[in-house]
Motif scaffolding. Structure first.
Motif, PDB file in Angstrom:
ATOM      1  N   LEU A  73       0.621  -1.238  -0.030  1.00 51.23           N
ATOM      2  CA  LEU A  73      -0.014   0.201  -0.036  1.00 51.23           C
ATOM      3  C   LEU A  73       0.774   1.025   0.031  1.00 51.23           C
ATOM      4  CD1 LEU A  73      -2.952  -0.936   2.397  1.00 51.23           C
ATOM      5  CD2 LEU A  73      -2.941  -1.005  -0.034  1.00 51.23           C
ATOM      6  N   ALA A  74       2.002   1.197  -0.212  1.00 51.42           N
ATOM      7  CA  ALA A  74       2.968   2.316  -0.204  1.00 51.42           C
ATOM      8  C   ALA A  74       2.439   3.549  -1.351  1.00 51.42           C
ATOM      9  CB  ALA A  74       4.445   2.112  -0.691  1.00 51.42           C
ATOM     10  N   GLU A  75       2.132   3.004  -2.388  1.00 51.89           N
ATOM     11  CA  GLU A  75       1.468   3.844  -3.319  1.00 51.89           C
ATOM     12  C   GLU A  75       0.318   4.669  -3.052  1.00 51.89           C
ATOM     13  OE1 GLU A  75       1.275   0.175  -3.227  1.00 51.89           O
ATOM     14  OE2 GLU A  75       2.110   0.489  -5.162  1.00 51.89           O
ATOM     15  N   ARG A  76      -0.388   4.329  -2.016  1.00 51.29           N
ATOM     16  CA  ARG A  76      -1.459   5.058  -1.421  1.00 51.29           C
ATOM     17  C   ARG A  76      -1.313   5.721  -0.252  1.00 51.29           C
ATOM     18  NH1 ARG A  76      -7.036   1.141  -1.195  1.00 51.29           N
ATOM     19  NH2 ARG A  76      -7.797   3.388  -0.662  1.00 51.29           N
ATOM     20  N   LEU A  77      -0.445   5.174   0.665  1.00 50.19           N
ATOM     21  CA  LEU A  77      -0.281   5.512   2.029  1.00 50.19           C
ATOM     22  C   LEU A  77       0.829   6.227   2.445  1.00 50.19           C
ATOM     23  CD1 LEU A  77      -1.945   2.569   3.882  1.00 50.19           C
ATOM     24  CD2 LEU A  77      -2.962   4.696   3.131  1.00 50.19           C
ATOM     25  N   LEU A  78       1.982   5.903   1.816  1.00 49.82           N
ATOM     26  CA  LEU A  78       3.230   6.842   1.969  1.00 49.82           C
ATOM     27  C   LEU A  78       3.597   7.950   1.324  1.00 49.82           C
ATOM     28  CD1 LEU A  78       6.042   6.475   3.526  1.00 49.82           C
ATOM     29  CD2 LEU A  78       6.777   5.196   1.511  1.00 49.82           C
ATOM     30  N   ASP A  79       3.138   9.115   1.803  1.00 50.00           N
ATOM     31  CA  ASP A  79       2.804  10.337   1.536  1.00 50.00           C
ATOM     32  C   ASP A  79       3.898  11.291   1.992  1.00 50.00           C
ATOM     33  OD1 ASP A  79       1.514  10.553   3.794  1.00 50.00           O
ATOM     34  OD2 ASP A  79       0.005  12.021   2.735  1.00 50.00           O
ATOM     35  N   GLN A  80       4.432  11.254   3.021  1.00 49.68           N
ATOM     36  CA  GLN A  80       5.392  12.239   3.701  1.00 49.68           C
ATOM     37  C   GLN A  80       6.595  12.469   2.831  1.00 49.68           C
ATOM     38  OE1 GLN A  80       4.256   9.600   5.370  1.00 49.68           O
ATOM     39  NE2 GLN A  80       4.056   9.631   7.346  1.00 49.68           N
ATOM     40  N   PRO A  81       7.076  13.696   3.121  1.00 46.17           N
ATOM     41  CA  PRO A  81       8.592  14.021   2.408  1.00 46.17           C
ATOM     42  C   PRO A  81       9.406  12.682   2.805  1.00 46.17           C
ATOM     43  CG  PRO A  81       7.610  15.843   3.509  1.00 46.17           C
ATOM     44  CD  PRO A  81       6.684  14.556   3.977  1.00 46.17           C
ATOM     45  N   LEU A  82      10.238  12.111   1.802  1.00 39.92           N
ATOM     46  CA  LEU A  82      10.909  10.842   1.788  1.00 39.92           C
ATOM     47  C   LEU A  82      12.257  11.004   1.410  1.00 39.92           C
ATOM     48  CD1 LEU A  82      10.880   7.853   2.286  1.00 39.92           C
ATOM     49  CD2 LEU A  82       9.790   7.660  -0.070  1.00 39.92           C
ATOM     50  N   THR A  87       4.899  13.180  -3.016  1.00 44.56           N
ATOM     51  CA  THR A  87       5.149  13.832  -4.324  1.00 44.56           C
ATOM     52  C   THR A  87       6.437  14.698  -4.053  1.00 44.56           C
ATOM     53  OG1 THR A  87       3.856  15.836  -3.544  1.00 44.56           O
ATOM     54  CG2 THR A  87       2.858  14.272  -5.081  1.00 44.56           C
ATOM     55  N   ASP A  88       7.122  14.571  -2.945  1.00 47.62           N
ATOM     56  CA  ASP A  88       8.347  14.977  -2.221  1.00 47.62           C
ATOM     57  C   ASP A  88       9.277  13.960  -1.999  1.00 47.62           C
ATOM     58  OD1 ASP A  88      10.317  16.482  -1.086  1.00 47.62           O
ATOM     59  OD2 ASP A  88       9.157  17.673   0.329  1.00 47.62           O
ATOM     60  N   LYS A  89       9.874  13.047  -2.802  1.00 49.42           N
ATOM     61  CA  LYS A  89      10.660  12.181  -2.680  1.00 49.42           C
ATOM     62  C   LYS A  89      11.933  12.047  -3.322  1.00 49.42           C
ATOM     63  CE  LYS A  89       8.035   9.255  -5.897  1.00 49.42           C
ATOM     64  NZ  LYS A  89       7.168   8.381  -5.977  1.00 49.42           N
ATOM     65  N   PHE A 126      16.076  16.778   7.066  1.00 44.44           N
ATOM     66  CA  PHE A 126      15.330  16.706   8.248  1.00 44.44           C
ATOM     67  C   PHE A 126      15.046  18.271   8.588  1.00 44.44           C
ATOM     68  CE2 PHE A 126      16.094  12.241   9.401  1.00 44.44           C
ATOM     69  CZ  PHE A 126      14.580  11.941   9.339  1.00 44.44           C
ATOM     70  N   ALA A 127      16.097  19.027   8.516  1.00 45.21           N
ATOM     71  CA  ALA A 127      16.133  20.586   8.666  1.00 45.21           C
ATOM     72  C   ALA A 127      15.308  21.331   7.808  1.00 45.21           C
ATOM     73  CB  ALA A 127      17.456  21.346   8.641  1.00 45.21           C
ATOM     74  N   GLU A 128      15.016  20.852   6.522  1.00 43.18           N
ATOM     75  CA  GLU A 128      14.222  21.189   5.635  1.00 43.18           C
ATOM     76  C   GLU A 128      12.863  20.841   5.905  1.00 43.18           C
ATOM     77  OE1 GLU A 128      15.677  20.002   1.990  1.00 43.18           O
ATOM     78  OE2 GLU A 128      17.540  20.890   2.180  1.00 43.18           O
ATOM     79  N   LYS A 129      12.368  19.712   6.396  1.00 40.24           N
ATOM     80  CA  LYS A 129      11.270  19.033   6.425  1.00 40.24           C
ATOM     81  C   LYS A 129      10.480  19.127   7.659  1.00 40.24           C
ATOM     82  CE  LYS A 129      12.105  18.084   2.136  1.00 40.24           C
ATOM     83  NZ  LYS A 129      11.650  18.695   1.092  1.00 40.24           N
ATOM     84  N   LEU A 130      11.363  19.360   8.830  1.00 39.30           N
ATOM     85  CA  LEU A 130      10.587  19.374  10.106  1.00 39.30           C
ATOM     86  C   LEU A 130      10.711  20.854  10.584  1.00 39.30           C
ATOM     87  CD1 LEU A 130      12.345  16.501  11.871  1.00 39.30           C
ATOM     88  CD2 LEU A 130      10.172  16.475  10.881  1.00 39.30           C
TER      89      LEU A 130
END
Length: 309
Positions: free
Chosen positions: A236-245, A272-274, A305-309
């Motif tokens: 289900l990664a294509e549906r649920l893994l949506d955080q910056p990666l 969309t941010d991976k 992490f500095a950019e995303k958190l």
């Protein structure tokens, strides 16, 4: 070095055992302030004292974060029996338990929590982030889909392996002693005879002064292994893994399959941010502790992490 490390244990209402963790504080830490926090997960067969703590949590704390490296339930200094149990459902649930603890700390900003995992811990990190949205940014370091790895390395014997687990579980239910299996050959020469770079370097990391630790045993309890053989970290990664990666792998490939898993999850993730970082001439275990591996990875992990958190 990080200015301070605090050893803690905690227990959630759903547990009968304690989780052990090390909290790494940034230099100049002020308990009255609020900090981003990053959960760091160790590889399979490993412990918080190895790469997740002494390399990644340390560097992330130096960069101004609170970082927490924890021992999985049934492993390391955490409680739970049987020992050396590698149950994906429990491993994933442990992340939530760690976040539950973090959000009670007054100096942790509950809206700025990230997660990083190494090897099997990276696979678990990717999986838990699908349903644990308190994680706002996700990093996989040479992450391995543990279920896929087991199935690939069991091959045509998969069904027989599952039947064998059942036989062992029945025996123990009737009073037999438990069985614990080691992943590594007993000697460096034995690892060389296997001939695979991941096995050779695993021995060098876990069985020499390079990475050897009392709780990093690379042992696996046998009677409860069926669920891992049927588990898929990427479902289900294509549906649920949506955080910056951020997915980090080396291009020197071995039997554990981190390179192929990294490319797969980067392609499949809904985010969309991976970003996929492929380090040239770098092996799986270089990303545990070597300057050419972990050192280069951290040059991107820290600003991510500095950019995303």
């Amino acid at each position: 070095m990080a200015s301070d490390i605090k050893h803690v244990t905690f227990r959630n209402p759903d547990m009968y055992w304690d989780i052990a963790a090390d909290i790494y504080f940034p230099p100049g830490f002020d308990e009255s302030k609020s900090y981003p926090a990053i959960v760091c997960a160790h590889p399979i067969g490993s412990c918080k004292d190895q790469t997740s703590g002494n390399i990644y949590a340390t560097a992330l704390a130096e960069a101004g974060n609170v970082a927490i490296a924890f021992d999985a339930s049934f492993q390391g200094s955490s409680g739970g029996t049987p020992r050396f149990l590698e149950d994906p459902a429990q491993r994933v649930e442990d992340f939530r338990r760690v976040v539950d603890y973090l959000v009670t700390l007054p100096y942790v900003d509950g809206d700025r929590i990230g997660v990083l995992g190494v090897c099997g811990g990276g696979g678990y990190t990717l999986n838990v982030a699908m349903t644990e949205k308190r994680f706002k940014a996700v990093v996989s370091i040479t992450g391995v889909n543990y279920g896929r790895m087991l199935r690939d390395n069991t091959g045509d014997g998969l069904l027989d392996a599952l039947r064998g687990v059942g036989v062992q579980r029945t025996a123990e239910a009737r009073g037999a002693e438990g069985v614990v299996n080691g992943m590594l050959p007993p000697t460096a020469e034995g690892a060389q005879q296997v001939g695979d770079i991941d096995v050779i370097e695993a021995f060098d990391y876990y069985r020499t002064g390079r990475g050897e630790a009392a709780n990093g045993c690379v042992l696996f309890e046998a009677a409860h292994g069926a669920s891992a053989l049927g588990w898929d970290a990427f479902h289900l990664a294509e549906r649920l893994l949506d955080q910056p990666l951020l997915v980090v792998v080396g291009d020197k490939q071995g039997a554990f399959g981190a390179y192929r898993d990294g490319l797969e999850i980067h392609e499949r993730a809904a985010s969309t941010d991976k970003e996929l970082l492929v380090l040239k001439g770098v092996s799986h275990y270089d990303l545990y502790d070597q300057p050419v591996g972990a050192g280069e990875a951290l040059k991107r992990v820290v600003p991510f992490f500095a950019e995303k958190l």
